[in-house]
Design a protein around this motif. Structure first.
Motif, PDB file in Angstrom:
ATOM      1  N   ASP A   1       1.007  -1.158  -0.075  1.00  0.00           N
ATOM      2  CA  ASP A   1       0.044  -0.133  -0.236  1.00  0.00           C
ATOM      3  C   ASP A   1       0.898   1.170  -0.064  1.00  0.00           C
ATOM      4  O   ASP A   1       1.893   1.237   1.018  1.00  0.00           O
ATOM      5  CB  ASP A   1      -0.951  -0.061   1.181  1.00  0.00           C
TER       6      ASP A   1
ATOM      7  N   SER B   1      -1.287   6.430  -1.777  1.00  0.00           N
ATOM      8  CA  SER B   1      -2.337   6.644  -1.189  1.00  0.00           C
ATOM      9  C   SER B   1      -2.688   7.962  -0.590  1.00  0.00           C
ATOM     10  O   SER B   1      -3.135   8.040   0.549  1.00  0.00           O
ATOM     11  CB  SER B   1      -2.482   5.625   0.111  1.00  0.00           C
ATOM     12  N   PRO B   2      -2.953   8.897  -1.654  1.00  0.00           N
ATOM     13  CA  PRO B   2      -3.086  10.306  -1.104  1.00  0.00           C
ATOM     14  C   PRO B   2      -4.607  10.604  -0.935  1.00  0.00           C
ATOM     15  O   PRO B   2      -5.629   9.697  -1.223  1.00  0.00           O
ATOM     16  CB  PRO B   2      -2.672  11.196  -2.199  1.00  0.00           C
ATOM     17  N   ASN B   3      -4.909  11.453  -0.358  1.00  0.00           N
ATOM     18  CA  ASN B   3      -6.403  11.807  -0.002  1.00  0.00           C
ATOM     19  C   ASN B   3      -6.988  12.854  -1.559  1.00  0.00           C
ATOM     20  O   ASN B   3      -6.294  13.581  -1.790  1.00  0.00           O
ATOM     21  CB  ASN B   3      -6.527  12.846   0.954  1.00  0.00           C
TER      22      ASN B   3
ATOM     23  N   GLY C   1      -7.467   8.007  -0.360  1.00  0.00           N
ATOM     24  CA  GLY C   1      -8.449   8.604   0.780  1.00  0.00           C
ATOM     25  C   GLY C   1      -9.585   9.434   0.235  1.00  0.00           C
ATOM     26  O   GLY C   1      -9.603  10.614  -0.185  1.00  0.00           O
TER      27      GLY C   1
ATOM     28  N   GLU D   1     -10.997   4.439   0.138  1.00  0.00           N
ATOM     29  CA  GLU D   1     -11.536   3.889   1.205  1.00  0.00           C
ATOM     30  C   GLU D   1     -13.071   3.734   0.838  1.00  0.00           C
ATOM     31  O   GLU D   1     -13.579   3.110   1.746  1.00  0.00           O
ATOM     32  CB  GLU D   1     -11.163   5.033   2.184  1.00  0.00           C
TER      33      GLU D   1
ATOM     34  N   ASP E   1      -9.587   0.552   7.325  1.00  0.00           N
ATOM     35  CA  ASP E   1      -8.479   0.025   7.172  1.00  0.00           C
ATOM     36  C   ASP E   1      -8.718  -1.541   7.464  1.00  0.00           C
ATOM     37  O   ASP E   1      -7.865  -2.397   7.055  1.00  0.00           O
ATOM     38  CB  ASP E   1      -7.289   0.470   7.944  1.00  0.00           C
TER      39      ASP E   1
END
Ligand code: ARG
Length: 484
Positions: A26, A29-31, A68, A165, A218
Motif C-alpha cells: 500500500d 495513497s493520497p487523499n 483517501g 476507502e 483499514d
C-alpha cells in the motif's frame, strides 16, 4: 572465477527468493481533492522502489493505491461547493478550486458552527447514495485522480489496484459484526471502540454520531487483501506519524483471531524538509510535486545547454529523466526512518551522492562501450576470459562489488530498505571511477588500451558495471540514459 553479474546457470541477476509468493504494498495513497504535495513523494517513491525490488526477487507484487476518498471531509467539500460553487460549473472544477473550497469551509466553520452539521449531512447523503452527492463526489475524485496520474506517469508508476476507502463502505457492517461477535467492541463516551491491552488509546471504530472512520475502513481493507491475495507480507508505506494507527490496526486484527495479522507491516518513513528549496513553488503551504519535477528538469536542461546550446529533443528527454531521477534518489538514499533535508544543489549535482551521479556513471560506461565498437570494433570478452586478464586491485574491487549485487537486492527486500540499493550503487560508481576514469592519466588503467585482449577484458567489466547500474537504477525507479 565467476564474477559475472548473472547467476551462472539460471542467468538471473538477483536470487529468486520470492518464488511467486505475494506481497501487497500500500503506497502513495493520497487523499482526493488535495494536490499530491511534496510530502507524498516519499511514500510514492519508497513504495515504488520496494515493488520493483520485490518483483526482481521473484515475488508477485500487488501495488495498491488506497485513495483517501471517503469520510466527512468529502461531505464538507460538497457542502462548500453547494454554498460557493457555480451551479453547472462542475465540469470545469480543478484541484486548486477544491483545495480553496476546503480551506474556505474550515475557516468559515470557526465563525459559523452550523457548517459542520451541513458537512455531516452531505456525507450522510453521500453514504446513502444520494445522486447529487454521488455525482459531485465522483467529479472531485476524477479531477483529483487525473492530477495524481500525471505525477505517476512522470515517475513511471502503475498501480495494480486503485481501491479507495470508499470501496470498503459495503464491507463495514460485516467487519463490525465480526468484532462484536468476538466480544471485542466496547462503548466509550458514546463511541464504539476496541480496547487494546498495553495501548493508552483504544481503536476508534464508530464515532458517537455513528460515522465510521479511517481505522474501520483499514480493517476492512486488510481483510479484503487477505481474502483476495493470501499475502506472504502486506506492507503499508506510510509516514511514521501514523505509527500508532497501524499498531492498533494490527493488534485488533490479531485479537480478532487473524494469524495473518503478523504478516502486516507498517513501513514508516521520516519527514522531508525543504531547506534550500527555491521559492515560487508554493501554493499555500504546499510545495507541489509536479513543480519540483519541472524545476529539477529545467535546472538539468540548463546545465546541459551550457555545454550544448542547441539542445536536441533527445536531450530534453534526458533532462527530464535526470531531473526527476535526482528528486527520486534524494528521497531514497536517506535511511527510511530518518528525515530528509532537501538541498537542491546537492540533489542535482553530478558528483555527489546523487541520482545524476549514478546516471552519469551509467552513461560513462555506455560511452566507453560505444567508442570500443566505433574505434576497434570490439565486443566485451566473456566473463571467464575477462577474469583471467584483470590485474589491478581497482579492477578486482569492481568485480567483487558486482558479485554483491544480488545479495544486496535481497537484503533491501527483506528489510524493506531501498536505501541499501542506493548505497550499493554509489559504492559501485566509486569503485568504477577509481578503477578507470579518475586515473585516466595512468595509461595502464585505460579501458581502451592498446592490447586487444586486455581491452576486451576491461570492456567486459565495463559492460557488467553498466548492466548493474541500469538494473539498480530501474529498481529504484530512475531512468538510465546512455548519454548525458
Ligand atoms: N490517505 C492516507 C493519508 O494521506 C494514507 C493512507 C495509507 N494507507 C492506509 N491503508 N491507511 O494520510
Amino acid at each position: 572465477m565467476a564474477w559475472a553479474l548473472r547467476h551462472a546457470t539460471t542467468g538471473e541477476l538477483v536470487p529468486q527468493v520470492g518464488a511467486g509468493a505475494t506481497i501487497c504494498i500500500d503506497y502513495s495513497s493520497p487523499n482526493i481533492s488535495k494536490h499530491l504535495a511534496y510530502h507524498h513523494i516519499r511514500s510514492t517513491v519508497i513504495g515504488h522502489a520496494l515493488a520493483q525490488i520485490f518483483r526482481a526477487l521473484g515475488y508477485r507484487v500487488v501495488g495498491i493505491n488506497h485513495l483517501g476518498d471517503w469520510g466527512t471531509t468529502h461531505g464538507m467539500l460538497i457542502a462548500a461547493w453547494k454554498r460557493w460553487g457555480t451551479p453547472g460549473a462542475e465540469a470545469a472544477i480543478t484541484v486548486d478550486d477544491l483545495n480553496a473550497l476546503y480551506v474556505k469551509f474550515r475557516e468559515a466553520m470557526k465563525t459559523e458552527p452550523a457548517l459542520e452539521g451541513e458537512g455531516r449531512a452531505w456525507f450522510k447523503k453521500l453514504e446513502d447514495g444520494d445522486p447529487e452527492a454521488r455525482a459531485l463526489w465522483q467529479r472531485f475524485r476524477d479531477v483529483s485522480w487525473a492530477e495524481f496520474q500525471g505525477v505517476y506517469d512522470t515517475l513511471g508508476i502503475r498501480f495494480d489496484e486503485v481501491r479507495g476507502e470508499s470501496a470498503y463502505e459495503a464491507a463495514l457492517p460485516g467487519v463490525l459484526a465480526e468484532l462484536r461477535g468476538k466480544g471485542l467492541v466496547s462503548e466509550s463516551d458514546g463511541a464504539q471502540v476496541v480496547v487494546l491491552e498495553g495501548e493508552k488509546t483504544p481503536l476508534l471504530l464508530i464515532t458517537k454520531d455513528g460515522t465510521t472512520l479511517y481505522a474501520t475502513r483499514d480493517l476492512a481493507a486488510a481483510e479484503y487483501r487477505w481474502d483476495t491475495y493470501a499475502f506472504a507480507r502486506s506492507l503499508y508505506v506510510v509516514d511514521r506519524g501514523q505509527g500508532l494507527h497501524f499498531k492498533q490496526l494490527f493488534k485488533t486484527l490479531a485479537l480478532a483471531g487473524h494469524a495473518w495479522a503478523a504478516r502486516c507491516e507498517h513501513v514508516p518513513f521520516g519527514l522531508v524538509r525543504l531547506g534550500g528549496k527555491k521559492t515560487g513553488t508554493r501554493t499555500g503551504n504546499v510545495v507541489l510535486l509536479k513543480e519540483v519535477f519541472r524545476e529539477a528538469a529545467e535546472d538539468v536542461a540548463a546545465k546541459i545547454r551550457e555545454g550544448n546550446p542547441t539542445m536536441a529533443p533527445a536531450e530534453e528527454a534526458t533532462a527530464t529523466t535526470v531531473g526527476v531521477g535526482a528528486i527520486v534518489f534524494a528521497n531514497l538514499v536517506t535511511q527510511r526512518e530518518k528525515d530528509v533535508d532537501f538541498d537542491w544543489a546537492k540533489v542535482l549535482s553530478t558528483d555527489g551522492d546523487s541520482g545524476p551521479y549514478l546516471q552519469y556513471s551509467h552513461a560513462r560506461c555506455a560511452s566507453i562501450l560505444r567508442r570500443a565498437t566505433a574505434e576497434f570494433g570490439d565486443a566485451p570478452a566473456s566473463p571467464a576470459d575477462a577474469a583471467a586478464r584483470l590485474s589491478t586491485d581497482a579492477e578486482w574491487a569492481i568485480a567483487r562489488r558486482l558479485l554483491d549485487f544480488g545479495a544486496t537486492v535481497a537484503r533491501a527486500g527483506a528489510a524493506a530498505e531501498p536505501h541499501l540499493v542506493c548505497h550499493y550503487l554509489l559504492e559501485l560508481a566509486g569503485d568504477f571511477s577509481r578503477g578507470y576514469t579518475a586515473g585516466n592519466g595512468d595509461a595502464s588503467l585505460r579501458v581502451l588500451c592498446d592490447d586487444a585482449t586486455t581491452r576486451r577484458a576491461r570492456l567486459a567489466l565495463v559492460e557488467a558495471t553498466r548492466a548493474a547500474m541500469a538494473h539498480g537504477l530501474s529498481l529504484l525507479g530512475l531512468g538510465a540514459p546512455d548519454a548525458m
